[in-house]
Write an enzyme that holds these catalytic residues in place. Structure first.
Site, mmCIF file in Angstrom:
data_model
loop_
_atom_site.group_PDB
_atom_site.id
_atom_site.type_symbol
_atom_site.label_atom_id
_atom_site.label_comp_id
_atom_site.label_asym_id
_atom_site.label_seq_id
_atom_site.Cartn_x
_atom_site.Cartn_y
_atom_site.Cartn_z
ATOM 1 N N MET A 10 -3.893 1.721 8.713
ATOM 2 C CA MET A 10 -4.236 3.043 9.271
ATOM 3 C C MET A 10 -3.582 4.169 8.469
ATOM 4 S SD MET A 10 -3.548 1.835 13.187
ATOM 5 C CE MET A 10 -2.079 0.937 12.670
ATOM 6 N N GLN A 52 -10.760 6.305 18.470
ATOM 7 C CA GLN A 52 -9.939 7.487 18.711
ATOM 8 C C GLN A 52 -10.823 8.698 18.977
ATOM 9 O OE1 GLN A 52 -7.860 8.982 15.216
ATOM 10 N NE2 GLN A 52 -8.265 11.001 16.057
ATOM 11 N N THR A 83 1.818 4.147 11.095
ATOM 12 C CA THR A 83 0.906 5.243 11.379
ATOM 13 C C THR A 83 1.634 6.239 12.262
ATOM 14 O OG1 THR A 83 -1.119 5.828 12.616
ATOM 15 C CG2 THR A 83 0.043 3.858 13.312
ATOM 16 N N THR A 85 -0.524 8.932 13.933
ATOM 17 C CA THR A 85 -1.549 9.245 14.937
ATOM 18 C C THR A 85 -1.649 8.175 16.003
ATOM 19 O OG1 THR A 85 -2.825 10.568 13.367
ATOM 20 C CG2 THR A 85 -4.009 9.668 15.270
ATOM 21 N N CYS A 196 2.568 12.346 8.568
ATOM 22 C CA CYS A 196 1.458 11.477 8.174
ATOM 23 C C CYS A 196 1.863 10.850 6.851
ATOM 24 C CB CYS A 196 0.171 12.296 8.030
ATOM 25 S SG CYS A 196 -1.264 11.335 7.561
ATOM 26 N N THR A 197 1.790 9.547 6.771
ATOM 27 C CA THR A 197 2.255 8.853 5.571
ATOM 28 C C THR A 197 1.615 9.409 4.313
ATOM 29 O OG1 THR A 197 2.539 6.833 6.848
ATOM 30 C CG2 THR A 197 2.472 6.601 4.470
ATOM 31 N N GLU A 198 0.307 9.669 4.392
ATOM 32 C CA GLU A 198 -0.414 10.098 3.197
ATOM 33 C C GLU A 198 0.081 11.444 2.670
ATOM 34 O OE1 GLU A 198 -2.820 7.074 5.265
ATOM 35 O OE2 GLU A 198 -1.888 8.934 5.938
#
Length: 229
Positions: A10, A52, A83, A85, A196-198
């Protein structure tokens, strides 16, 4: 060394960062040919994202719970959800397994307090910024949390989902995010949570006047402390 259970996918870009950072961390801390003992279950990002968007959170929880139970059966000693979210269902997942869940918001809040930062800006997906499940958890630790004005949420969401989860890192998007950080600074934030990791692929400390609290980096460090302690 304890075995780390990972529920990922995710996105897969995020999970790859977790896996690489955990192994690099073990190599640095232990040395030699040591690597992380880990069990990874990777879910279908498209499936859970569709659920979601339909607000079918019990179905999301069922998928992540099944994945968590799988890594528990495989021998994991504790659990990470890779994740931000989908920490929306962290409590349901934790209740369904017999191993501890290392909650991301708790880890980040402790890192902020360790640097004596009491007011933070929070950047993440549109869902995470517009709902309070994560920011409320941070606030429970005594932090004041600022999020960008809602008019910016869709643009940041597009950067995450249309670019970063596919490995596209654009300078124009970096400038956009740095502008949001400056707005949060003006609003009173004394630090900035990359929720958020990204986003950690896009923005690093040299890009910001505010101290950055990168969720994945902090989550990994806490996991290594537990696994190696």
């Amino acid at each position: 060394m304890q075995t780390i259970g990972l529920v990922g996918g995710m996105s897969w870009e995020s999970s790859a960062v977790y896996y690489q950072a955990l192994n690099e961390g073990v190599e640095q801390r232990v040395g030699g040919l040591s690597s992380a003992r880990a069990m990874l279950a990777s879910v279908d990002f498209a499936q859970v994202t569709a659920l979601q968007e339909q607000e079918r959170w019990d179905d999301v929880a069922a998928i992540l719970t099944s994945a968590a139970q799988g890594v528990e059966r495989a021998g994991a000693d504790f659990l990470l959800l890779c994740t931000t979210t989908f920490h929306r269902v962290a409590d349901q997942v934790e209740a369904a397994v017999g191993i501890p869940l290392l909650h991301l918001a708790d880890v980040v809040a402790e890192a902020c307090k360790a640097q004596q930062v009491t007011s933070v800006g929070f950047l993440g997906t549109e869902f995470a910024m517009s709902r309070s499940f994560f920011t409320d958890r941070l606030a429970q630790h005594g932090l004041e949390v600022h999020v960008p004005d809602p008019r910016h949420h869709a643009a940041l969401n597009a950067i995450i989902y249309d670019e970063l989860v596919h490995g596209r890192v654009l300078d124009s998007s970096r400038r956009t995010v740095v502008g949001l950080i400056e707005e949060l600074w003006d609003a009173g934030a004394g630090g900035l949570v990359l929720g958020c990791t990204e986003l950690e692929l896009l923005v690093r400390q040299p890009d910001s006047e505010l101290p950055l609290f990168p969720c994945t980096t902090l989550h990994v460090a806490a996991a290594l402390d537990r696994a190696l302690g």
